[in-house]
Design an enzyme around this catalytic site. Structure first.
Site, short mmCIF file in Angstrom:
data_model
loop_
_atom_site.label_atom_id
_atom_site.label_comp_id
_atom_site.label_asym_id
_atom_site.label_seq_id
_atom_site.Cartn_x
_atom_site.Cartn_y
_atom_site.Cartn_z
CE LYS A 1 -23.94 -13.48 11.04
NZ LYS A 1 -25.17 -12.96 10.02
CG ASN A 2 -26.81 -16.79 9.07
OD1 ASN A 2 -26.23 -15.68 9.48
ND2 ASN A 2 -26.50 -17.22 7.92
CB CYS B 1 -24.29 -5.45 2.09
SG CYS B 1 -23.21 -6.69 1.78
CG ASP C 1 -35.35 -9.01 -6.70
OD1 ASP C 1 -34.74 -8.68 -5.53
OD2 ASP C 1 -35.12 -9.70 -8.03
CB VAL D 1 -25.28 -17.76 -3.03
CG1 VAL D 1 -25.80 -17.11 -2.96
CG2 VAL D 1 -25.35 -19.33 -2.85
NE ARG E 1 -22.27 -9.01 10.42
CZ ARG E 1 -22.15 -8.88 9.02
NH1 ARG E 1 -21.90 -8.69 7.83
NH2 ARG E 1 -23.30 -9.88 9.07
#
Ligand code: UD1
Length: 427
Positions: A22-23, A117, A125, A328, A398
Site C-alpha cells: 500500500k505505502n 488523524c 512541517d 514514531v 483501507r
C-alpha cells in the site's frame, strides 16, 4: 453497519500470498504525474486507499484503466490541474504525496492541509521546510497550502529532523527537475523509498543512495512513462506472520522479501516462533509458549510502527511481561484499550505500554481504532474464547485486500456480516 465476526479456536494453517505494498503503490501512483504519457503499475493492491489516490489523479486530469485485478494503466498526458482538494485529502492523508510531483511538473501546487488523524498529529512541517530549501514558497490560505517556485527549484542540502517517510518521498520527487543536485540527509530508508527511487530512475531520473540515510538527486529534464511492479507488502506479510505465530500451526506467507521484515522476524524468533526464510516467502510455526520480549518502534530498519499492534497482541499472550515503546506516532496505543476488553493486561504510561501476558483472550465486541489495530483485533479473535465482533472495519479495508477471504482460506472461522447500527443516544 458491517462487522467482522470471528469465532475463536479454528485451526489456522496453509499458505497466503500478500499483495503489493500500500505505502509504495500510493506514492508510485503519485509519481506517474511527473512522466506524461501512459504508465503501467502492476501488483497494485485493490484496497480503499488506492481507490482514493485514483480519485486524486482523476481529479487532476489523469485517465486510469484497471486491467485485471492488480494492474493500473495511468495516462498522465492530460493533467491540467495542480490541486489536491480537501474532500480527497480528508479521506486519505497520503494524498499529500502529490505535492512533490505537482511541483516537479508545474512548479506550483495547492494541497489542502491534512487534518489531525487518529494516530497522532502527523504534521507536514518537515516536507515544507525541506521544499523551502529547494526554493519553494508557501502560503497557507483558508486551510490550503499554496506552493509556488518564483525562481525555479534548485538543488540543496536538506537535513531532516527525523527520517520521515512522507517528507523523504516528497523531496525526492520535487527535486527530480531541480537545477543541480539535492542531498537529503537523515532520509527514511524504508523499502518503499527504494521502490520509489527505482521507479524514478526507470523514468530517467538520477536518484542515488535510496535505502541509505543520504539520498542524492541530480536534476534532469523530462521523465518518460514506464511499467513498474510494486514491491510486496511487508506489513501485510508481517500481519499474517504475527497471526501464524499466535495460532501456532504452520503458515507460509508469500509475495514479499523476508529481509524487509528483518527485525520483526528476529524478535519473533526470540519469542519462540519458528521462522523458515525462503525466496520471497517465510514459513511460520510455533510449538513452545510465547516468550516476552521488549520492542521499540523506530524508522526502518528499526521495528516498524505498523507492526506494533499485531506484536502487542502476541505479547499479551506471552509467558511474562514486556515493554512496548512507540517512538514514531503518538496515540498509537488505542488498540490496547480494545484488546483489554478481550482480557489483555496492558498498562499505558506515556509512549510505553507494559504488557503482562494472560493465559486466554475472551471474545468481545470491539472497535477497530485504525488500520493495523483493526487487523490485530481480528487476529486476537482467532485465539479468543467464543465470538469476537470487530466494528469500524472500513479502517481494515483501507489497507488489506480480501482480508476475510484470505483468513477463510487459511481455515479461520471469520465472516463479514451486516448488523443493525447500535442505538445512538440522542441526549
Ligand atoms: C508513512 C506510512 C505509515 C507509517 C509511517 C512510518 C504511508 C502512506 N504511510 O507515514 O504507514 O506508519 O510512514 O513508517 O506511507 N512528522 C512530523 N513532521 C513532518 C513529517 C512527519 O512531525 O513533516 C512526524 C509524524 O507526525 C510522525 C513521524 O514524524 O510522528 C513519522 O512520520 P512519517 O515517517 O512522515 O510517516 P508518514 O509518511 O506519514
Amino acid at each position: 453497519m458491517e462487522v467482522i465476526r470471528v469465532e475463536g479456536g479454528a485451526p489456522v494453517e496453509g499458505a497466503v500470498t500478500v499483495e503489493g505494498a500500500k505505502n509504495s503503490a500510493l506514492k508510485l501512483m503519485a509519481a506517474t504525474l511527473m512522466a506524461p504519457g501512459v504508465n503501467t503499475l502492476t501488483n497494485v493492491p485493490n484496497i480503499a486507499d488506492v481507490h482514493v489516490m485514483g480519485k486524486v489523479l482523476k481529479y487532476l486530469g489523469a485517465k486510469i484503466d484497471v486491467l485485471g485485478e492488480h494492474e493500473l494503466r495511468i495516462d498522465t498526458t492530460t493533467i491540467d490541474k495542480w490541486e489536491a482538494p480537501y474532500h480527497l485529502v480528508a479521506q486519505m492523508r497520503a494524498s499529500t504525496a502529490v505535492l512533490g510531483p505537482l511541483l516537479a511538473r508545474f512548479g506550483k501546487a495547492v494541497v489542502a492541509m491534512p487534518g489531525g488523524c487518529n494516530i497522532g498529529a502527523r504534521k507536514i512541517d518537515m516536507h515544507i521546510l525541506g521544499l523551502e530549501a529547494l526554493g519553494v514558497h508557501f502560503d497557507i490560505d483558508h486551510g490550503d497550502i499554496h506552493a509556488t517556485t518564483p525562481g525555479g527549484m534548485r538543488g540543496a542540502l536538506v537535513t531532516l529532523d527525523f527520517a520521515s517517510v512522507g517528507a523523504t518521498e516528497n523531496l525526492m520527487m520535487a527535486s527530480v527537475h531541480a537545477k543541480g543536485t539535492t542531498v537529503i540527509d537523515n532520509a527514511a530508508r524504508e523499502p518503499e523509498i527504494v521502490d520509489l527511487a527505482n521507479l524514478l530512475n526507470e523514468m530517467g531520473a538520477k536518484v542515488r543512495g535510496a535505502g541509505s540515510p543520504v539520498i542524492e538527486i541530480e536534476g534532469v529534464g523530462e521523465l518518460r512513462p514506464v511499467t513498474h511492479r510494486v514491491v510486496g507488502d511487508r506489513i501485510e506479510a508481517g500481519t499474517f506472520v504475527a497471526m501464524a505465530g499466535l495460532c501456532g500451526r504452520p503458515v507460509t506467507v508469500r509475495g514479499f522479501e523476508p529481509v524487509h521484515l528483518g527485525l520483526v522476524l528476529k524478535k519473533y524468533e526470540l519469542m519462540g516462533i519458528r521462522v523458515e526464510r525462503g525466496q520471497h516467502q517465510v514459513t511460520i510455526s510455533r510449538d513452545a509458549p510465547l516468550a516476552s520480549v521488549d520492542i521499540q518502534t523506530l524508522p526502518f530498519p528499526g521495528f516498524p510502527t505498523d507492526m506494533q499492534a499485531q506484536t502487542m497482541c502476541l505479547l499479551a499472550r506471552a509467558s511474562n511481561s514486556s515493554v512496548v515503546t512507540e517512538n514514531v506516532f503518538e496515540n498509537r496505543f488505542m488498540f490496547a484499550s480494545e484488546l483489554q476488553r478481550m482480557g489483555a493486561d496492558i498498562r499505558i504510561e506515556g509512549h510505553h505500554a507494559i504488557v503482562h501476558g494472560v493465559k486466554a483472550f475472551s471474545g468481545a465486541k470491539v472497535k477497530s481504532p485504525d488500520l493495523r489495530g483493526g487487523a490485530a483485533l481480528v487476529m486476537a479473535g482467532l485465539v479468543a474464547d467464543g465470538v469476537t465482533t470487530v466494528s469500524d472495519i472500513h479502517h481494515i479495508d483501507r489497507g488489506y485486500e480480501r482480508f476475510v477471504e484470505k483468513l477463510q482460506a487459511l481455515g479461520a472461522w471469520v465472516t463479514r456480516e451486516e448488523v443493525p447500527d447500535p442505538e445512538t443516544d440522542d441526549d
